[in-house]
Scaffold this motif. Structure first.
Motif, PDB file in Angstrom:
ATOM      1  N   ALA A  90       0.858  -1.184   0.000  1.00 25.40           N
ATOM      2  CA  ALA A  90       0.000   0.000   0.000  1.00 25.40           C
ATOM      3  C   ALA A  90       0.896   1.237   0.000  1.00 25.40           C
ATOM      4  O   ALA A  90       2.039   1.185   0.467  1.00 25.40           O
ATOM      5  N   PRO A  91       0.417   2.364  -0.526  1.00 23.60           N
ATOM      6  CA  PRO A  91       1.256   3.573  -0.587  1.00 23.60           C
ATOM      7  C   PRO A  91       1.877   3.966   0.745  1.00 23.60           C
ATOM      8  O   PRO A  91       3.055   4.326   0.807  1.00 23.60           O
ATOM      9  N   GLY A  92       1.102   3.904   1.837  1.00 19.46           N
ATOM     10  CA  GLY A  92       1.639   4.272   3.140  1.00 19.46           C
ATOM     11  C   GLY A  92       2.757   3.336   3.590  1.00 19.46           C
ATOM     12  O   GLY A  92       3.769   3.777   4.138  1.00 19.46           O
ATOM     13  N   GLN A  93       2.561   2.039   3.370  1.00 24.28           N
ATOM     14  CA  GLN A  93       3.607   1.073   3.715  1.00 24.28           C
ATOM     15  C   GLN A  93       4.861   1.319   2.897  1.00 24.28           C
ATOM     16  O   GLN A  93       5.985   1.253   3.417  1.00 24.28           O
ATOM     17  N   TYR A  94       4.682   1.594   1.604  1.00 24.89           N
ATOM     18  CA  TYR A  94       5.826   1.854   0.730  1.00 24.89           C
ATOM     19  C   TYR A  94       6.607   3.069   1.219  1.00 24.89           C
ATOM     20  O   TYR A  94       7.841   3.048   1.267  1.00 24.89           O
ATOM     21  N   ARG A  95       5.890   4.110   1.599  1.00 26.69           N
ATOM     22  CA  ARG A  95       6.556   5.325   2.100  1.00 26.69           C
ATOM     23  C   ARG A  95       7.373   5.011   3.358  1.00 26.69           C
ATOM     24  O   ARG A  95       8.532   5.414   3.471  1.00 26.69           O
ATOM     25  N   ARG A  96       6.784   4.286   4.285  1.00 23.04           N
ATOM     26  CA  ARG A  96       7.488   3.990   5.532  1.00 23.04           C
ATOM     27  C   ARG A  96       8.713   3.116   5.292  1.00 23.04           C
ATOM     28  O   ARG A  96       9.791   3.369   5.843  1.00 23.04           O
ATOM     29  N   GLN A  97       8.574   2.090   4.462  1.00 15.68           N
ATOM     30  CA  GLN A  97       9.701   1.200   4.207  1.00 15.68           C
ATOM     31  C   GLN A  97      10.817   1.922   3.451  1.00 15.68           C
ATOM     32  O   GLN A  97      11.999   1.714   3.734  1.00 15.68           O
ATOM     33  N   SER A  98      10.462   2.764   2.491  1.00 14.81           N
ATOM     34  CA  SER A  98      11.457   3.487   1.705  1.00 14.81           C
ATOM     35  C   SER A  98      12.266   4.416   2.596  1.00 14.81           C
ATOM     36  O   SER A  98      13.498   4.515   2.469  1.00 14.81           O
ATOM     37  N   ARG A  99      11.599   5.086   3.492  1.00 14.68           N
ATOM     38  CA  ARG A  99      12.302   6.039   4.355  1.00 14.68           C
ATOM     39  C   ARG A  99      13.117   5.345   5.441  1.00 14.68           C
ATOM     40  O   ARG A  99      14.162   5.833   5.847  1.00 14.68           O
TER      41      ARG A  99
END
Length: 310
Positions: free
Chosen positions: A298-307
Motif C-alpha cells: 500500500a502507498p503508506g507502507q511503501y513510504r514507511r519502508q522506503s524512508r
C-alpha cells in the motif's frame, strides 16, 4: 519536458559514490557487483576492463575513455589482462568527501581513474534503462561528444588540484556525468533505427507524446489525445508508439504515473490523497489499488519502508 532526465530522476535513490583510483603497474582490481549502475573514467594513463559475469571481451581504455556498467555487474580493472586481480580491502581506501581515494600496485607506469556508482532502483527500472547494453564503452574521439569530454576534463582538473569550491563542484559534475554518458550513447545510435528508446526520443511523433505524458501525468490522456500531440491518426500513433517503446501508450502512461507516485512517496510529505491526484487518479482508493498491484505494498507502507531504508 526532458524525458531522459525525468526517467533517470525517477530511479535515483541517493547520491553517487565515487573513488579516485591511482594504480601503478602491475595492478588489478576485482570489483564485486553493486546495486545500481557503475562507471569508470580514465583521467590519465591507460588500463583494461573486463566484466566477470558476461562474455564481453577485455576493453583497452585510454585518457578520456568512459565505461558505463548498466547493472553494476562485477568486473576487473587492470594494467594488463594477465595481471592477477585482488579485491581491495577497506583499509586501502582513504580520502574524504566528496570522493574517496585508492592507491594500488607497484612502481611501473601510472594510471588514474574516477570510478563510481549511481544508486538506481533496480527492482523497477525504467524501460529506457533496460534497453541499454550491459556495458557501454565511449572512447574519447576528437570532436565527438564535446560536452562529455569537457566534463571529464573539468573533473580531472578539480581532482588533480582541489581548490575553493571543489567539494561542491565535483559531486555536481559526477551527477551530470550520467546524463552526458547516456546522451552520448543515444546520439551514437544509427539514425536509421526504427525501434527502441534511442529512436523514440528523437522521433518527431513519439517524442512529443512522451514529453506530454511526462509533463502532465495527471491529465486525462487517451490514445486519441496523445495521437493529436504526435500529429498522427489514432491507429498509426498507437502502432508506432508500441513498436518503438515496447508497450502501448496507455500502459506506459500507467507505468509513469505510478513511478511518479513512488518518487513522491519516497521524497515528499504530501498526503496520499494529493499524491493520488498528482499521479492522475480520481480517488485515493483507486490509486491505492493500482499502486499495490504494481509495488506489492500500500502507498503508506511503501513510504514507511522506503524512508526506513534510506
Amino acid at each position: 519536458m526532458d524525458v531522459l532526465s525525468e526517467a533517470l530522476a525517477s530511479m535515483r535513490t541517493g547520491a553517487p559514490h565515487s573513488v579516485r583510483t591511482d594504480g601503478r603497474a602491475p595492478w588489478a582490481l576485482r570489483l564485486p557487483p553493486t546495486a545500481g549502475a557503475g562507471f569508470h573514467v580514465v583521467l590519465h594513463g591507460s588500463c583494461w576492463i573486463y566484466p566477470t559475469e558476461t562474455s564481453t571481451e577485455p576493453i583497452a581504455m585510454g585518457p578520456g575513455d568512459v565505461i558505463f556498467v548498466r547493472d553494476g555487474s562485477g568486473h576487473i580493472l587492470a594494467d594488463h589482462p594477465d595481471t592477477p586481480p585482488e579485491i581491495p580491502r577497506p583499509e586501502q581506501y582513504t580520502g574524504h568527501a566528496p570522493i574517496g581515494a585508492l592507491r594500488i600496485g607497484g612502481d611501473g607506469p601510472a594510471a588514474s581513474l574516477l570510478c563510481g556508482n549511481y544508486h538506481l532502483d533496480g527492482q523497477r527500472p525504467h524501460p529506457l534503462l533496460k534497453q541499454l547494453p550491459e556495458v557501454i564503452y565511449l572512447p574519447a574521439r576528437h570532436g565527438r561528444h564535446p560536452e562529455l569530454a569537457a566534463a571529464i576534463q573539468l573533473l580531472g582538473a578539480e581532482l588533480d588540484n582541489p581548490r575553493i569550491g571543489s567539494h561542491g563542484i565535483v559531486p555536481a559534475l559526477i551527477d551530470s556525468l550520467l546524463l552526458y554518458i547516456l546522451r552520448a550513447w543515444i546520439e551514437d545510435q544509427p539514425q536509421t533505427d526504427s525501434v527502441g528508446w534511442a529512436a523514440a526520443l528523437r522521433d518527431p511523433a513519439v517524442a512529443p507524446a512522451l514529453a506530454a505524458m511526462h509533463d502532465d501525468p495527471s491529465a486525462a490522456w487517451t490514445v486519441q489525445s496523445l495521437a493529436d500531440e504526435a500529429g498522427l491518426s489514432r491507429a498509426a500513433f498507437a502502432r508506432k508508439f508500441a513498436t518503438m517503446v515496447g508497450e502501448p501508450p496507455l500502459a506506459y502512461l500507467t507505468r509513469w504515473r505510478l513511478t511518479t507516485a513512488a518518487k513522491l512517496l519516497r521524497e515528499d510529505d504530501l498526503a496520499i490523497e494529493k499524491v493520488a491526484t498528482r499521479a492522475g487518479y480520481s480517488s485515493e482508493f483507486a490509486f491505492g489499488k493500482a499502486f499495490k498491484r504494481e509495488y506489492g505494498l500500500a502507498p503508506g507502507q511503501y513510504r514507511r519502508q522506503s524512508r526506513a531504508a534510506a
